[in-house]
Scaffold this motif. Structure first.
Motif, PDB file in Angstrom:
ATOM      1  N   UNK A 457       0.853  -1.191   0.000  1.00 45.00           N
ATOM      2  CA  UNK A 457       0.000   0.000   0.000  1.00 45.00           C
ATOM      3  C   UNK A 457       0.890   1.243   0.000  1.00 45.00           C
ATOM      4  N   UNK A 458       1.503   1.556  -1.128  1.00 42.95           N
ATOM      5  CA  UNK A 458       2.376   2.742  -1.173  1.00 42.95           C
ATOM      6  C   UNK A 458       1.560   4.018  -1.031  1.00 42.95           C
ATOM      7  N   UNK A 459       2.194   5.106  -0.641  1.00 38.79           N
ATOM      8  CA  UNK A 459       1.462   6.372  -0.514  1.00 38.79           C
ATOM      9  C   UNK A 459       0.869   6.811  -1.853  1.00 38.79           C
ATOM     10  N   UNK A 460      -0.359   7.314  -1.780  1.00 37.69           N
ATOM     11  CA  UNK A 460      -0.999   7.892  -2.972  1.00 37.69           C
ATOM     12  C   UNK A 460      -0.769   9.398  -2.938  1.00 37.69           C
ATOM     13  N   UNK A 461       0.311   9.788  -3.592  1.00 35.07           N
ATOM     14  CA  UNK A 461       0.757  11.176  -3.480  1.00 35.07           C
ATOM     15  C   UNK A 461      -0.174  12.118  -4.235  1.00 35.07           C
ATOM     16  N   UNK A 462      -0.396  13.264  -3.632  1.00 44.62           N
ATOM     17  CA  UNK A 462      -1.094  14.372  -4.267  1.00 44.62           C
ATOM     18  C   UNK A 462      -0.637  15.669  -3.589  1.00 44.62           C
ATOM     19  N   UNK A 463      -0.890  16.777  -4.270  1.00 46.29           N
ATOM     20  CA  UNK A 463      -0.495  18.066  -3.705  1.00 46.29           C
ATOM     21  C   UNK A 463      -1.487  18.444  -2.619  1.00 46.29           C
ATOM     22  N   UNK A 464      -0.976  18.626  -1.391  1.00 42.23           N
ATOM     23  CA  UNK A 464      -1.848  18.914  -0.252  1.00 42.23           C
ATOM     24  C   UNK A 464      -1.303  20.123   0.480  1.00 42.23           C
ATOM     25  N   UNK A 465      -2.165  20.702   1.294  1.00 41.49           N
ATOM     26  CA  UNK A 465      -1.811  21.861   2.106  1.00 41.49           C
ATOM     27  C   UNK A 465      -1.521  21.404   3.541  1.00 41.49           C
ATOM     28  N   UNK A 466      -0.427  21.856   4.092  1.00 43.55           N
ATOM     29  CA  UNK A 466      -0.097  21.502   5.470  1.00 43.55           C
ATOM     30  C   UNK A 466      -1.159  22.023   6.429  1.00 43.55           C
ATOM     31  N   UNK A 467      -1.677  23.241   6.146  1.00 41.71           N
ATOM     32  CA  UNK A 467      -2.719  23.798   7.009  1.00 41.71           C
ATOM     33  C   UNK A 467      -3.953  22.905   7.027  1.00 41.71           C
ATOM     34  N   UNK A 468      -4.345  22.360   5.847  1.00 47.13           N
ATOM     35  CA  UNK A 468      -5.534  21.530   5.771  1.00 47.13           C
ATOM     36  C   UNK A 468      -5.341  20.206   6.503  1.00 47.13           C
ATOM     37  N   UNK A 469      -4.116  19.637   6.403  1.00 48.16           N
ATOM     38  CA  UNK A 469      -3.828  18.386   7.119  1.00 48.16           C
ATOM     39  C   UNK A 469      -4.010  18.577   8.623  1.00 48.16           C
ATOM     40  N   UNK A 470      -3.473  19.670   9.140  1.00 49.79           N
ATOM     41  CA  UNK A 470      -3.580  19.924  10.571  1.00 49.79           C
ATOM     42  C   UNK A 470      -5.017  20.209  10.967  1.00 49.79           C
ATOM     43  N   UNK A 472      -7.789  19.111   9.590  1.00 49.65           N
ATOM     44  CA  UNK A 472      -8.583  17.880   9.616  1.00 49.65           C
ATOM     45  C   UNK A 472      -8.303  17.074  10.887  1.00 49.65           C
ATOM     46  N   UNK A 473      -7.036  16.979  11.270  1.00 50.92           N
ATOM     47  CA  UNK A 473      -6.694  16.220  12.468  1.00 50.92           C
ATOM     48  C   UNK A 473      -7.237  16.891  13.727  1.00 50.92           C
ATOM     49  N   UNK A 474      -7.166  18.228  13.772  1.00 49.80           N
ATOM     50  CA  UNK A 474      -7.648  18.954  14.952  1.00 49.80           C
ATOM     51  C   UNK A 474      -9.157  18.795  15.088  1.00 49.80           C
ATOM     52  N   UNK A 475      -9.891  18.889  13.983  1.00 42.41           N
ATOM     53  CA  UNK A 475     -11.342  18.718  14.031  1.00 42.41           C
ATOM     54  C   UNK A 475     -11.724  17.333  14.545  1.00 42.41           C
ATOM     55  N   UNK A 476     -10.934  16.306  14.191  1.00 42.02           N
ATOM     56  CA  UNK A 476     -11.259  14.953  14.620  1.00 42.02           C
ATOM     57  C   UNK A 476     -10.953  14.741  16.104  1.00 42.02           C
ATOM     58  N   UNK A 477      -9.932  15.436  16.622  1.00 45.30           N
ATOM     59  CA  UNK A 477      -9.512  15.197  18.004  1.00 45.30           C
ATOM     60  C   UNK A 477     -10.168  16.167  18.980  1.00 45.30           C
ATOM     61  N   UNK A 478     -10.779  17.243  18.477  1.00 45.51           N
ATOM     62  CA  UNK A 478     -11.286  18.298  19.350  1.00 45.51           C
ATOM     63  C   UNK A 478     -12.324  17.810  20.361  1.00 45.51           C
ATOM     64  N   UNK A 479     -13.260  16.922  20.001  1.00 41.73           N
ATOM     65  CA  UNK A 479     -14.216  16.456  21.023  1.00 41.73           C
ATOM     66  C   UNK A 479     -13.531  15.774  22.217  1.00 41.73           C
ATOM     67  N   UNK A 480     -12.452  15.036  21.950  1.00 41.30           N
ATOM     68  CA  UNK A 480     -11.756  14.364  23.053  1.00 41.30           C
ATOM     69  C   UNK A 480     -11.061  15.377  23.966  1.00 41.30           C
TER      70      UNK A 480
END
Length: 611
Positions: A457-470, A472-480
């Protein structure tokens, strides 16, 4: 024949008598001249130093006023308080050292003007309330600066008055010095003539035989220990020649023993290198090959074709060449244990894997001699690791079917499809379901890490934004974080470059780090997420104020199934290993810093350049 000691003693006595005559005359002249110079120093030098100090300390106080205008109030007050007593002390020294006409009036005027200046500057520095900036600047330029310049001029007047007095006294001293100078020259010339005459006689009679001794001693010093000194004398020079001959005999014997020892050590070193199973490459400080052992010849060819040539031309693997250059030019060792330190080469047509280790070679004094590279054959270890990975993958895959069936059976029991359960039976079924869920998560993690390591399962590379990655992770962890009353702070540097990455895999890394931070941080703690660019990389940092990691576990924290004892277990210890595998697949690296009781900081980076 007199011995050397007696010859030198006679010559020295004559020179001593001549020298004593010159010294006594010189002492008398110097004493007279010193009296004149002392008058200058005694009368005026103290006032000159005091005037210079007053000027310097006054300028420091004026600098304090400018610091105040620049808004540095505390610094201005400290500097003023430090230099004000120093100026008063210098002014007091001047007041008690009046030596010239008119100096008393200048000293009294300095005391009066300093009192006015002190009141003026303290009105600025200690005004309550403080003066507004515009009023303070106007006060400085119209009141304080003119007072400063007047007081400084009075100190300059004291300096000029005493310097003029020194110049006059100096002229008188110079006249006396010139007279003493010519008298000294005359006496010295006469003494020198006599000294040269007696010295010439003494050197010719005493040191002429040493010329032959020196020439032969130089031959011995150059390493010609078979040379012997031929001097037939009974004095100290003859004794010295005989001692040199004995020393040459001992040195000749010591050299023979040392050469044998060196040759034996060299043969043993070469034999040890040749007998090593692992290939060894030795280069000098210029980057040229000087030795390869028998195992290395199987990789790079016969030693005779390699010695003396640059490593760039003889070593076909770029990673080995780069590591050797790093050891030579940067004088740093390469001991990477991960994939970066692995080298794939063919030995006798068979692919093999080696772990590369390089280190600089230095002499006892720190001088760089070159570098050595050792290639440790780890082919069998890689094969074992591959078999282990395949076994884990197959076992995890085969276990999923019975685990799924067990989960379905537990669900049927909980729903009452097979009949009602007693409370005790329901508790047993609930515990079974939790264990099955934990087992299912562990099998999924094992399958994921197996697929990542084997490249399934190699990485499926695409152009992404570092701000968007963070985000998404913050939104998922915020309830905890809210449920645990944790303070979550996110710091993302502006204008971050876009990344080429698999957003799902990087999101998994961030969520794993954030989940760990939430799990091991007590209520009311803090979690700090920071994203910043550096050296064509983008760094992601997750810092918490949790329980921390003991130092003995830090080197193994990214290994499989490693869990810190003494904390609640909520997984199989595979999360950080998966995170490390994902980051490495993206060309990055993940590290950790931790202090027990204060928290941990996990940091990984992704390269900006195209992978």
């Amino acid at each position: 024949m007199y011995n050397v000691r007696t010859q030198f003693l006679i010559g020295y006595l004559i020179l001593i008598f001549i020298l004593m005559g010159v010294i006594i005359g010189g002492i008398l002249q110097v004493r007279h001249l010193g009296t004149s110079v002392d008058r200058i120093l005694k009368n005026n030098y103290v006032s000159v130093v005091a005037a210079e100090n007053m000027k310097e300390f006054l300028e420091r106080q004026d600098s304090a006023a400018t610091f105040y205008l620049a808004g540095q109030v505390e610094k201005a007050r400290k500097q003023y308080q430090f230099f004000r007593p120093l100026f008063a002390q210098a002014a007091d020294v001047e007041a008690h050292n009046i030596t010239e006409p008119g100096e008393q009036q200048l000293s009294d005027d300095i005391q009066r003007q300093f009192a006015k200046y002190q009141k003026a500057i303290e009105r600025l520095l200690y005004a309550n309330p403080p003066m507004p900036p515009e009023q303070a600047r106007a006060y400085y330029f119209h009141v304080l600066e003119p007072a400063f310049l007047r007081l400084k001029q009075r100190a300059q007047d004291v300096l000029d008055l005493n310097q003029q007095a020194i110049v006059k006294a100096d002229k008188r001293a110079r006249t006396e010095a010139r007279r003493a100078f010519w008298l000294g020259i005359t006496a010295s010339v006469l003494a020198l003539g006599l000294a040269l005459f007696f010295s010439y006689r003494m050197v010719n009679s005493t040191l002429a035989p040493l010329r032959s001794l020196v020439r032969q001693a130089e031959e011995i010093g150059a390493g010609h220990f078979n040379q012997r000194i031929e001097v037939h004398r009974s004095d100290e020079i003859g004794a010295l020649a005989r001692a040199f001959n004995r020393m040459a005999e001992r040195l000749q014997e010591a050299r023979r023993v040392e050469e044998e020892r060196y040759q034996r050590a060299e043969r043993m070193s070469e034999a040890a290198l040749e007998s090593l199973y692992d290939p060894v490459i030795v280069a000098d400080a210029e980057g040229r090959l000087v030795h390869v052992n028998r195992a290395a010849e199987g990789l790079f060819g016969p030693e005779a074709n390699l010695i003396g040539k640059p490593i760039d031309e003889t070593i076909r693997d770029k990673s080995i060449v780069t590591a050797l250059h790093k050891a030579i030019h940067q004088q740093s060792a390469s001991v990477a244990e991960d994939e970066a330190g692995m080298v794939d080469l063919e030995y006798a047509g068979i692919p093999r894997t080696y772990r590369l280790r390089t280190t600089p070679m230095k002499a006892e004094g720190g001088e760089l001699l070159g570098a050595v590279a050792v290639l440790e054959d780890i082919t069998h270890l890689r094969q074992l690791d591959r078999l282990k990975t395949e076994f884990i993958g197959i076992a995890s895959h085969e276990l999923r079917t019975p685990v799924t069936s067990l989960q379905l059976s537990v669900d049927l029991l909980q729903e009452g499809t097979l009949g009602p359960l007693t409370p005790e039976q329901q508790e047993v079924v609930r515990c079974q379901k939790e264990d099955l869920q934990r087992l299912d998560r562990m099998m999924r993690d094992l399958l994921d890490i197996t697929r990542l390591e084997t490249g399934a399962t190699p990485p499926r590379f695409e152009i992404v934004s570092a701000e968007q990655l963070v985000q998404n992770a913050v939104e998922a962890i915020e309830p905890q974080t809210k449920a645990k009353n944790l303070h979550l702070r996110v710091e993302v540097f502006p204008l971050l470059p876009p990344l080429r990455a698999d957003p799902a895999q990087i999101n998994r890394v961030l969520l794993n780090l954030l989940n760990n931070a939430v799990r091991f941080t007590p209520e009311g703690g803090q979690i700090h997420i920071k994203v910043y660019p550096k050296d064509e990389k983008v760094f992601f940092s997750v810092q918490d104020t949790g329980i921390g990691i003991p130092p003995e576990y830090l080197p193994r924290i990214f290994e499989r199934f490693v869990q810190v004892p003494g904390v609640a277990r909520s997984g199989a210890g595979l999360g950080l290993s998966i995170a490390q595998t994902i980051v490495k697949a993206h060309g990055g690296q993940i590290t950790v810093e931790s202090t027990p009781g204060k928290g941990s900081t996990f940091t990984f980076y992704l390269p900006v350049k195209e992978l």
